[in-house]
Design an enzyme around this catalytic site. Structure first.
Site, PDB file in Angstrom:
ATOM      1  CE1 TYR A  75     -28.083 122.671  29.173  1.00 25.02           C
ATOM      2  CE2 TYR A  75     -29.404 124.408  28.624  1.00 25.02           C
ATOM      3  CZ  TYR A  75     -28.373 123.540  28.427  1.00 25.02           C
ATOM      4  OH  TYR A  75     -28.299 123.635  26.904  1.00 25.02           O
ATOM      5  NE  ARG A  78     -29.557 118.204  29.326  1.00 22.31           N
ATOM      6  CZ  ARG A  78     -28.548 118.526  28.430  1.00 22.31           C
ATOM      7  NH1 ARG A  78     -29.031 119.784  27.453  1.00 22.31           N
ATOM      8  NH2 ARG A  78     -27.650 117.644  27.715  1.00 22.31           N
ATOM      9  CG  HIS A 127     -20.414 120.098  22.274  1.00 23.61           C
ATOM     10  ND1 HIS A 127     -21.077 119.057  21.579  1.00 23.61           N
ATOM     11  CD2 HIS A 127     -19.747 120.534  21.031  1.00 23.61           C
ATOM     12  CE1 HIS A 127     -20.733 118.789  20.238  1.00 23.61           C
ATOM     13  NE2 HIS A 127     -19.977 119.938  20.053  1.00 23.61           N
ATOM     14  CB  SER A 197     -24.080 109.760  14.080  1.00 26.29           C
ATOM     15  OG  SER A 197     -24.485 111.162  14.535  1.00 26.29           O
ATOM     16  CG  ASN A 221     -22.291 104.317  16.631  1.00 26.53           C
ATOM     17  OD1 ASN A 221     -22.357 104.616  17.516  1.00 26.53           O
ATOM     18  ND2 ASN A 221     -23.039 104.632  15.497  1.00 26.53           N
ATOM     19  CD  GLU A 223     -27.851 103.218  13.909  1.00 24.26           C
ATOM     20  OE1 GLU A 223     -28.734 102.429  13.473  1.00 24.26           O
ATOM     21  OE2 GLU A 223     -28.049 104.248  14.083  1.00 24.26           O
TER      22      GLU A 223
END
Ligand SMILES: [Zn+2]
Length: 252
Positions: A75, A78, A127, A197, A221, A223
């Site tokens: 972490y 990150r 999250h 997604s 998005n 795609e």
């Protein structure tokens, strides 16, 4: 791209712009795609490894229990990566949209804090946030910008073990934040889904909740996604290109 395709995209954008600018209540759901445009790794595909570890196995309560030092090392790494990433045009477009929308809620699956850094105010981080730590003993939470500290860090109040205040695989979301998200979705006239997604729950259901409540759902998005066919508008391209166009107020 042919001229016809380009015209179709412009037409779809124009219609979507009208819908967004007329809405009293807008909810936006963002995912990894918007952060990827700022250089934040998505931890999917080839990004899914750190050292020789699979990130999916490292971001778990079990991994933290057996080796908190290793999980903290990951972490802090990150945090360090993200500290050199900055909000992009898509983040700033959402800040503008919030200014012009009476009721605005931004729900994000991202933990990098870039929406707040850009200036978004009503943000629900479902999250969690990588820049916040939480004591597993007394529950104290605080913003934590350390990228280089002794690991695992300990709580100053009770000496307990600190953990990153993020939701790990196998953990449930904060009920208060989830309820606020659902409430916003049920009252949204427009839901804008950006850079996700949409296959990870509960965010995967958010589009359906908003649609059932009568919202116009716009997906942005790079795609098509497994959920695209459920939505009234699908705009394909980079969020950093599309969102500034979408929130332009000139053609109301
Ligand atoms: Zn504590």
């Amino acid at each position: 791209m042919t001229e016809t395709q380009s015209n179709e995209i412009q037409q779809a954008l124009k219609e979507a712009r009208k819908i967004v600018s007329c809405a009293r209540s807008v909810v936006v759901l963002t995912g990894a795609g918007i952060s990827a445009e700022s250089g934040v790794p998505t931890f999917r595909g080839k990004d899914g490894l750190w050292k020789s570890y699979n990130v999916m196995e490292l971001a778990t309560p079990q991994a933290f229990k057996s080796n908190p030092k290793l999980v903290w090392e990951f972490y802090l790494w990150r945090r360090k990566l993200i500290s050199s990433c900055f909000p992009n045009r898509a983040h700033y477009a959402l800040v503008e949209l919030e200014k012009h929308t009476p009721e605005f809620t931004l729900i994000t699956q991202n933990v990098d804090g870039l929406h707040s850094k850009a200036g978004s105010r009503n943000v629900l981080e479902i999250h969690g946030n990588l820049w916040r730590s939480r004591c597993i003993q007394c529950g104290d939470k605080f913003m934590d910008s350390r990228i280089d500290c002794e690991i695992p860090p300990l709580c100053e109040k009770c000496g307990g073990l600190l953990r990153p205040d993020v939701v790990w695989f196998g953990e449930t979301l904060d009920t208060t934040i989830l309820n606020r998200s659902i409430n916003a979705l049920e009252h949204a006239e427009v839901l804008l889904i950006v850079g996700t997604s949409g296959v990870v729950e509960p965010a995967a259901s958010f589009g359906a909740v908003a649609r059932a409540a009568g919202a116009h759902v716009i997906e942005v998005n790079i795609e098509r996604t497994p959920r695209s066919q459920m939505y009234q508008t699908v705009l394909l391209g980079r969020a950093g290109d599309i969102l500034p166009e979408l929130v332009k107020n000139s053609e109301v």
